[in-house]
Design an enzyme around this catalytic site. Structure first.
Site, PDB file in Angstrom:
ATOM      1  N   GLU A 177      41.027  38.559  20.100  1.00  0.00           N
ATOM      2  CA  GLU A 177      40.893  40.095  20.455  1.00  0.00           C
ATOM      3  C   GLU A 177      41.712  40.841  19.190  1.00  0.00           C
ATOM      4  O   GLU A 177      42.559  42.025  19.348  1.00  0.00           O
ATOM      5  CB  GLU A 177      41.788  40.430  21.914  1.00  0.00           C
ATOM      6  CG  GLU A 177      41.032  39.939  23.013  1.00  0.00           C
ATOM      7  CD  GLU A 177      41.522  40.033  24.235  1.00  0.00           C
ATOM      8  OE1 GLU A 177      42.839  40.690  24.302  1.00  0.00           O
ATOM      9  OE2 GLU A 177      41.127  39.800  25.293  1.00  0.00           O
ATOM     10  N   HIS A 417      36.129  38.406  41.417  1.00  0.00           N
ATOM     11  CA  HIS A 417      36.995  38.300  40.412  1.00  0.00           C
ATOM     12  C   HIS A 417      38.200  37.428  40.531  1.00  0.00           C
ATOM     13  O   HIS A 417      38.775  37.198  41.673  1.00  0.00           O
ATOM     14  CB  HIS A 417      37.643  39.809  40.095  1.00  0.00           C
ATOM     15  CG  HIS A 417      38.600  39.928  38.879  1.00  0.00           C
ATOM     16  ND1 HIS A 417      39.975  40.039  38.728  1.00  0.00           N
ATOM     17  CD2 HIS A 417      38.197  39.662  37.539  1.00  0.00           C
ATOM     18  CE1 HIS A 417      40.525  40.095  37.949  1.00  0.00           C
ATOM     19  NE2 HIS A 417      39.518  39.758  36.806  1.00  0.00           N
ATOM     20  N   HIS A 418      38.420  36.408  39.542  1.00  0.00           N
ATOM     21  CA  HIS A 418      39.334  35.444  39.557  1.00  0.00           C
ATOM     22  C   HIS A 418      40.334  35.811  38.430  1.00  0.00           C
ATOM     23  O   HIS A 418      39.948  35.120  37.179  1.00  0.00           O
ATOM     24  CB  HIS A 418      38.902  33.960  39.435  1.00  0.00           C
ATOM     25  CG  HIS A 418      38.095  33.735  40.741  1.00  0.00           C
ATOM     26  ND1 HIS A 418      37.305  32.506  40.926  1.00  0.00           N
ATOM     27  CD2 HIS A 418      37.943  34.194  42.320  1.00  0.00           C
ATOM     28  CE1 HIS A 418      36.858  32.553  42.285  1.00  0.00           C
ATOM     29  NE2 HIS A 418      37.373  33.676  42.828  1.00  0.00           N
ATOM     30  N   GLU A 419      41.575  36.495  38.634  1.00  0.00           N
ATOM     31  CA  GLU A 419      42.334  36.409  37.335  1.00  0.00           C
ATOM     32  C   GLU A 419      43.385  35.094  37.509  1.00  0.00           C
ATOM     33  O   GLU A 419      44.179  35.348  38.592  1.00  0.00           O
ATOM     34  CB  GLU A 419      43.253  37.716  37.209  1.00  0.00           C
ATOM     35  CG  GLU A 419      44.524  37.665  36.411  1.00  0.00           C
ATOM     36  CD  GLU A 419      43.785  37.394  34.850  1.00  0.00           C
ATOM     37  OE1 GLU A 419      44.350  36.427  34.550  1.00  0.00           O
ATOM     38  OE2 GLU A 419      42.975  37.828  34.544  1.00  0.00           O
ATOM     39  N   HIS A 487      36.812  35.669  30.941  1.00  0.00           N
ATOM     40  CA  HIS A 487      37.464  36.615  29.859  1.00  0.00           C
ATOM     41  C   HIS A 487      38.764  35.800  29.242  1.00  0.00           C
ATOM     42  O   HIS A 487      39.202  35.087  29.997  1.00  0.00           O
ATOM     43  CB  HIS A 487      37.757  37.977  30.639  1.00  0.00           C
ATOM     44  CG  HIS A 487      36.734  38.862  30.556  1.00  0.00           C
ATOM     45  ND1 HIS A 487      36.762  40.075  30.156  1.00  0.00           N
ATOM     46  CD2 HIS A 487      35.400  38.745  30.908  1.00  0.00           C
ATOM     47  CE1 HIS A 487      35.603  40.925  30.495  1.00  0.00           C
ATOM     48  NE2 HIS A 487      34.676  39.959  30.579  1.00  0.00           N
ATOM     49  N   GLU A 488      39.373  36.338  28.162  1.00  0.00           N
ATOM     50  CA  GLU A 488      40.238  35.589  27.443  1.00  0.00           C
ATOM     51  C   GLU A 488      39.950  34.147  27.644  1.00  0.00           C
ATOM     52  O   GLU A 488      40.474  32.994  27.723  1.00  0.00           O
ATOM     53  CB  GLU A 488      41.464  35.463  28.099  1.00  0.00           C
ATOM     54  CG  GLU A 488      42.184  36.874  28.176  1.00  0.00           C
ATOM     55  CD  GLU A 488      41.640  37.711  29.479  1.00  0.00           C
ATOM     56  OE1 GLU A 488      41.544  38.900  29.154  1.00  0.00           O
ATOM     57  OE2 GLU A 488      41.101  37.172  30.440  1.00  0.00           O
ATOM     58  N   GLU A 512      38.319  47.970  26.611  1.00  0.00           N
ATOM     59  CA  GLU A 512      39.529  48.330  27.302  1.00  0.00           C
ATOM     60  C   GLU A 512      40.703  48.694  25.984  1.00  0.00           C
ATOM     61  O   GLU A 512      41.649  49.610  26.483  1.00  0.00           O
ATOM     62  CB  GLU A 512      40.205  47.098  28.115  1.00  0.00           C
ATOM     63  CG  GLU A 512      40.672  45.715  27.443  1.00  0.00           C
ATOM     64  CD  GLU A 512      39.481  45.027  27.246  1.00  0.00           C
ATOM     65  OE1 GLU A 512      39.827  43.719  27.134  1.00  0.00           O
ATOM     66  OE2 GLU A 512      38.363  45.276  27.259  1.00  0.00           O
TER      67      GLU A 512
END
Length: 708
Positions: A177, A417-419, A487-488, A512
């Site tokens: 990022e 969504h799975h953070e 993501h990440e 973002e």
């Protein structure tokens, strides 16, 4: 996955193992004979290669080998036992993608090597040369001399022939990022990015760059270095040697052991790739990365439908609402609603229904919901994050069953969504339960996140441990008919061919940052650079479609540094089979530009890159699968530009209604970003259209077939 016109010609060419090492060299040409790879062994048995493009050397003498733990390095005293040659010319079909048919045409050379020392260790090197570049990888065959390989370092060189213009981000072991820098090769300084204020988990141990990294020679030839088929191995950064004008592979390591990779034999490394293009646009056209991956292993994936989506996401970045509900953790380690919730929770049943209704009314197939499950109160700032999320328990104000029913009634799919908060042990234990819940409610897409330092402590996002974790999640998800948008993540390396449920990923400085980065967000040249760097690796979940450019009234010190027209153009320029209409639904009310989002496709029959230069501008047009409609996106950096675009890509003898969403005369990314001009024309393939892009601007065009 269907294969068409498979033509594999084996040209078995065995070189006697009694050949002398001295001056041994082998050449491999691309099918069009414009690229020539020369493999050689030096007099002391050191393997290396060179690459030429139309008789001009583009990669000079470059060496290959390994530094291994517990044994001698595998770099010298090698001899050629034998070689094998083959030509492959096939066309395979993507189940979803930038195009349907993909040509896979290359010439291959496999070199079987053996040490002349008493160890007699064997190593194979596979080379494939395409018309648009090449890939090579190491293979450790089964052998009595070795049962296991512990790699301390991989010595793969890319010896450049000049101080090329380079577009790069730092060789970060945790994130991609970063903003791209444009410098000469000798001016690369990754270590200066180590303490970026918005990137708390940055780990840049030395002057290296992440891949893809794109370069342009003094003569205008474009090169891009990356890797393909990253499985059970550590991600590769490229260390910079300014004096020798040399990139050298530097694998991501770990604080928990002194090696980079540990494997049992037999195994192959990822492919090391070099794309070669006379024009920048040819880099985007290339399918070299996916072609170096194995064919589809999971069969039919028609359960995943490419789609646009909205969601409870942007409002949290704006500060309008929060991910957490406001629960407390009791003495038993259980989350409790004490009746003192702060009232700012975004993932409520009522709020999500607003997004479902909006999506259903505007040809948008999905709704992402972040912050739906318990645990968000402790996910940032806590070192021990194992066990805080369970991926099946919703907050009290989120009725999962009712929302699944309501979404189905409206013809919309909830995107799970799975953070994970980078707590990999928790996610590994709960994957089956989490995917089972999705399967129960007919959810086929999950956005996963890995914000924070990796747990177990000492591992990095891009090391072998995490490469295996990310890929394990994709393989397991396929068993439950779940598609993964990570993501990440680790970098994209074309595994979407092998596992087409690996649909998209972040892996760049995303939208973002415009909402909260203290340095002012992504500058106007960011996305014209991304198109020729990060996008070469694979699909990007960039989350376009912000109409409230100045972010009022939420973020008075931040904004999106593009025009509204460019936000529309991104749906075509930045490829993903899922594209978010990322703004708040209220910001789309009474906005004529919304029509483009309603119309634009997400799954393509073919793609044509019209023009472009790295970091400056790019124009791409794509034909929607099954409809024959075309869509065009053109974006620029801080400089205004004008183009005349031929419409010869349109179907012959067919009329189209072109709806043009362009920057108004006084539009400007900072001074007047929402000034939008809409025009309609009837066109056919014999015509052309003049495009005028404002600073930081763009043009989006829908070409809808006229009713005959």
């Amino acid at each position: 996955m269907k294969r068409i016109g498979l033509c594999i010609i084996a040209l078995a060419s065995i070189i006697s193992s009694s050949c002398s090492n001295k001056d041994e060299s082998l050449q491999l040409l691309s099918p069009d004979e414009n690229i020539a790879l020369s493999f050689f062994l030096t007099e002391n048995g050191r393997p290396g290669y060179m690459v030429q493009h139309k008789s001009t050397t583009v990669i000079d003498t470059s060496f290959l080998g390994f530094n291994l733990k517990g044994t001698e390095s595998l770099v010298l005293d090698l001899k050629i036992l034998s070689t094998e040659r083959a030509t492959v010319n096939e066309t395979w079909q993507m189940p979803w993608g930038e195009q349907v048919d993909v040509k896979n045409h290359y010439n291959q050379l496999v070199v079987h090597l053996e040490e002349q020392t008493p160890n007699r260790r064997r190593l194979d090197i596979h080379f494939r040369v395409f018309d648009d570049g090449l890939g090579f990888r190491y293979h450790f065959p089964e052998q009595d001399q070795m049962k296991e390989v512990i790699v301390l370092d991989e010595y793969t060189d890319f010896n450049l022939t000049g101080d090329h213009e380079t577009w790069w981000i730092p060789g970060d072991w945790d994130i991609y990022e970063h903003l791209y820098s444009q410098t000469k090769f000798t001016e690369i300084d990754a270590l200066s990015k180590r303490n970026h204020p918005a990137l708390a988990q940055t780990s840049i141990p030395e002057n290296a760059v992440n891949t893809p990294v794109t370069l342009r020679t003094e003569n205008g030839l474009h090169l891009s270095f990356h890797e393909a088929a990253l499985w059970d191995y550590s991600g590769m950064t490229l260390k910079v040697d300014k004096e020798k004008l040399l990139f050298q592979s530097e694998l991501v390591g770990s604080k928990n052991h002194d090696y980079k990779v540990k494997r049992t034999l037999p195994f192959s490394t990822p492919w090391r790739t070099i794309q070669i293009a006379e024009k920048a646009t040819d880099l985007i056209d290339s399918k070299l990365i996916v072609n170096l991956n194995e064919p589809n292993k999971i069969g039919d994936v028609s359960w995943f439908i490419p789609m646009k989506y909205t969601g409870v996401w942007w409002e949290m970045h704006l500060g309008k609402s929060s991910w957490d509900y406001g629960m407390t953790l009791n003495d038993k380690g259980e989350w409790e609603d004490t009746g003192k919730a702060h009232g700012r929770h975004g993932a409520t049943t009522e709020n999500v229904k607003r997004f479902i209704d909006f999506s259903a009314a505007n040809n948008i197939g999905g709704v992402l919901v972040e912050g739906w499950n318990t645990g968000w109160e402790r996910w940032i700032g806590f070192e021990d994050r194992e066990g805080i999320f369970d991926f099946v328990t919703p907050y009290p104000d989120y009725d999962l069953e009712e929302l699944a029913r309501y979404a189905k009634e409206k013809g919309v799919e909830i995107i799970m969504h799975h953070e994970t908060s980078a707590a990999t042990g928790t996610y590994d234990k709960q994957m089956d339960a989490a995917y089972t819940l999705m399967q129960k409610y007919g959810m086929h897409t999950v956005k996963s996140g890995y914000v924070g330092k990796i747990i177990p402590k000492g591992e990095y996002h891009h090391g072998q441990y995490m490469v295996n974790h990310y890929n394990r999640a994709i393989v397991k998800a396929a068993d439950y008919q779940v598609a993964v948008n990570a993501h990440e993540p680790i970098k994209a390396t074309g595994i979407r061919r092998t596992y087409p449920n690996a649909i998209s990923r972040e892996g760049l400085r995303g939208q973002e940052f415009n909402a909260w980065a203290p340095d002012g967000g992504n500058p106007p040249d960011h996305l014209p650079t991304v198109a020729f760097t990060r996008m070469l690796a694979g699909p990007i979940d960039y989350t376009p479609g912000i109409f409230n450019i100045k972010l009022e009234p939420y973020k008075d010190k931040n904004q999106v540094n593009t025009t509204l027209a460019q936000q529309l153009a991104l749906y075509v320029v930045i490829y993903s089979p899922i594209q978010m209409a990322a703004d708040l639904v209220e910001h789309y009310e009474n906005q004529p530009g919304l029509q483009f989002i309603k119309d634009v496709g997400v799954d393509w029959k073919q793609t044509k890159v019209i023009n472009g230069e790295v970091g400056d501008f790019v124009t791409i047009t794509r034909e929607e699968k099954n409809t024959g409609n075309w869509f065009l996106g053109s974006i620029t950096d801080e400089n205004p530009r004008t183009f005349s675009i031929s419409l010869d890509f349109l179907e012959p003898n067919t009329k189209y209604k072109a709806r043009i969403y362009a920057d108004a005369e006084d539009a400007h990314w900072n001074d007047n970003p929402t000034a939008l001009k809409i025009e309609e024309l009837e066109v056919d393939q014999n015509g052309s259209i003049d495009l005028k892009l404002a600073p930081g601007g763009g043009v989006a065009i829908s070409f809808m077939k006229s009713q005959q």
